[in-house]
Scaffold this motif. Structure first.
Motif, mmCIF file in Angstrom:
data_model
loop_
_atom_site.group_PDB
_atom_site.id
_atom_site.type_symbol
_atom_site.label_atom_id
_atom_site.label_comp_id
_atom_site.label_asym_id
_atom_site.label_seq_id
_atom_site.Cartn_x
_atom_site.Cartn_y
_atom_site.Cartn_z
ATOM 1 N N GLN A 188 64.399 -25.818 49.723
ATOM 2 C CA GLN A 188 65.721 -26.245 49.304
ATOM 3 C C GLN A 188 65.998 -27.719 49.535
ATOM 4 O O GLN A 188 66.951 -28.256 48.967
ATOM 5 C CB GLN A 188 66.783 -25.441 50.066
ATOM 6 N N SER A 189 65.251 -28.349 50.421
ATOM 7 C CA SER A 189 65.537 -29.755 50.687
ATOM 8 C C SER A 189 64.279 -30.570 50.514
ATOM 9 O O SER A 189 63.170 -30.127 50.851
ATOM 10 C CB SER A 189 66.144 -29.941 52.084
ATOM 11 N N PHE A 231 62.635 -34.764 50.346
ATOM 12 C CA PHE A 231 62.837 -36.140 50.772
ATOM 13 C C PHE A 231 61.622 -36.979 50.393
ATOM 14 O O PHE A 231 60.512 -36.469 50.279
ATOM 15 C CB PHE A 231 62.998 -36.222 52.303
ATOM 16 N N TYR A 253 59.767 -40.284 52.171
ATOM 17 C CA TYR A 253 59.677 -41.180 53.316
ATOM 18 C C TYR A 253 58.710 -42.296 52.971
ATOM 19 O O TYR A 253 57.806 -42.131 52.150
ATOM 20 C CB TYR A 253 59.139 -40.448 54.556
ATOM 21 N N LEU A 308 62.858 -42.591 56.519
ATOM 22 C CA LEU A 308 63.468 -41.959 55.358
ATOM 23 C C LEU A 308 63.763 -42.995 54.293
ATOM 24 O O LEU A 308 64.439 -43.995 54.544
ATOM 25 C CB LEU A 308 64.761 -41.250 55.762
ATOM 26 N N ASN A 350 61.241 -28.849 52.822
ATOM 27 C CA ASN A 350 61.443 -27.885 53.919
ATOM 28 C C ASN A 350 60.610 -26.629 53.641
ATOM 29 O O ASN A 350 60.332 -26.284 52.494
ATOM 30 C CB ASN A 350 62.916 -27.540 54.122
ATOM 31 N N SER A 400 63.547 -22.243 55.682
ATOM 32 C CA SER A 400 63.751 -22.762 57.034
ATOM 33 C C SER A 400 64.665 -23.975 56.994
ATOM 34 O O SER A 400 64.504 -24.857 56.150
ATOM 35 C CB SER A 400 62.407 -23.150 57.653
ATOM 36 N N SER A 401 65.606 -24.035 57.928
ATOM 37 C CA SER A 401 66.494 -25.193 57.969
ATOM 38 C C SER A 401 65.958 -26.271 58.892
ATOM 39 O O SER A 401 66.486 -27.367 58.923
ATOM 40 C CB SER A 401 67.887 -24.773 58.443
ATOM 41 N N TYR A 402 64.889 -25.966 59.658
ATOM 42 C CA TYR A 402 64.445 -26.947 60.636
ATOM 43 C C TYR A 402 62.991 -27.360 60.480
ATOM 44 O O TYR A 402 62.556 -28.309 61.088
ATOM 45 C CB TYR A 402 64.673 -26.421 62.057
ATOM 46 N N LYS A 403 62.194 -26.684 59.692
ATOM 47 C CA LYS A 403 60.776 -27.025 59.600
ATOM 48 C C LYS A 403 60.488 -27.721 58.274
ATOM 49 O O LYS A 403 60.720 -27.168 57.206
ATOM 50 C CB LYS A 403 59.909 -25.780 59.734
ATOM 51 N N LEU A 404 60.027 -28.963 58.364
ATOM 52 C CA LEU A 404 59.699 -29.746 57.182
ATOM 53 C C LEU A 404 58.186 -29.864 57.046
ATOM 54 O O LEU A 404 57.475 -29.979 58.046
ATOM 55 C CB LEU A 404 60.316 -31.143 57.270
ATOM 56 N N PHE A 440 55.174 -32.142 55.496
ATOM 57 C CA PHE A 440 54.895 -33.493 55.020
ATOM 58 C C PHE A 440 53.627 -33.506 54.170
ATOM 59 O O PHE A 440 52.599 -32.959 54.577
ATOM 60 C CB PHE A 440 54.704 -34.444 56.206
#
Lengths: 111, 113
Positions: free
Chosen positions: A31-32, A34, A36, A46, A91, A95-99, A101
């Motif tokens: 859902q998210s 980014f 970098y 970021l 993400n 999960s709302s906390y595990k990204l 890369f």
């Protein structure tokens, strides 16, 4: 298949060029998103978040294609200072906390 | 406005020595992370802490332990350092919401001889 895949490059472009990077992700529940930027042996910073509607920040434009599960980064009017590695980040599932890369795409802007 | 602070910035160890890498954040973030990055490689997650009081293994946890001391601090310990653990270590933190990015410290460069 890797969860987040990027072309490692390097992309070698002249100053003033427009360059685009793509990144594919495997989990449709993500859902998210980014982008970098990482300079040699420095911490990732970021560059921009990627929204469903796409977003622009100066010379940088990010797009999300959920149907094909990829995100893109477009850099217009490249500067020497844009030389860096660009990391795609997604993400993990819902999960709302595990990204996750990506390994990065290296950009070299030459004079 | 410090953000994420890592100490030390550089360290040289001998094989078999132990040490603890410290990380602190002042952004009141719930989640904290430890990564390692080897030359020419991407970031690999060692351990993470989704919230105070919890820790979980990442992709490469072997040879490491972590402690989430409080909401601000998350330490990484090498009990018996090995040359394969020579790397740059990054700590990161993140707000709890799904659309929030991670913020990184400026890294600890660790060499094990």
């Amino acid at each position: 298949r890797k969860e987040v895949e990027q072309d490692p490059g390097p992309f070698n472009v002249p100053e003033g060029a427009t360059v685009a990077f793509n990144c594919t992700y495997s989990n449709s529940a993500s859902q998210s998103f980014f982008w970098y930027r990482q300079d040699c042996r420095k911490e990732p910073k970021l560059l921009m978040s990627v929204y469903s509607s796409g977003n622009e920040d100066g010379r940088f434009t990010a797009q999300l294609n959920r149907a094909s599960q990829y995100i893109s980064l477009l850099i217009r009017d490249s500067k020497l200072s844009d030389s860096a590695t660009y990391l795609c980040v997604v993400n993990e599932g819902d999960s709302s906390y595990k990204l996750i890369f990506g390994s990065g795409t290296r950009l070299l802007v030459r004079p | 406005n410090a953000g994420v602070t890592q100490t030390p910035k550089f360290q040289v160890l001998k094989t078999g020595q132990s040490m603890t890498l410290q990380c602190a954040q002042d952004m009141n973030h719930n989640s904290m992370y430890w990564y390692r990055q080897d030359p020419g490689m991407g970031l690999r997650l060692i351990y993470y802490s989704a919230s105070e009081g919890t820790t979980d293994k990442g992709e490469v946890p072997n040879g490491y332990n972590v402690s989430r001391l409080n909401k601000r601090e998350f330490s990484l310990r090498l009990e018996s350092a090995a040359p394969s653990q020579t790397s740059v270590y990054f700590c990161a933190s993140k707000e709890g919401q799904v659309n929030q990015p991670q913020h990184f410290g400026d890294g600890t460069r660790l060499s094990i001889l």
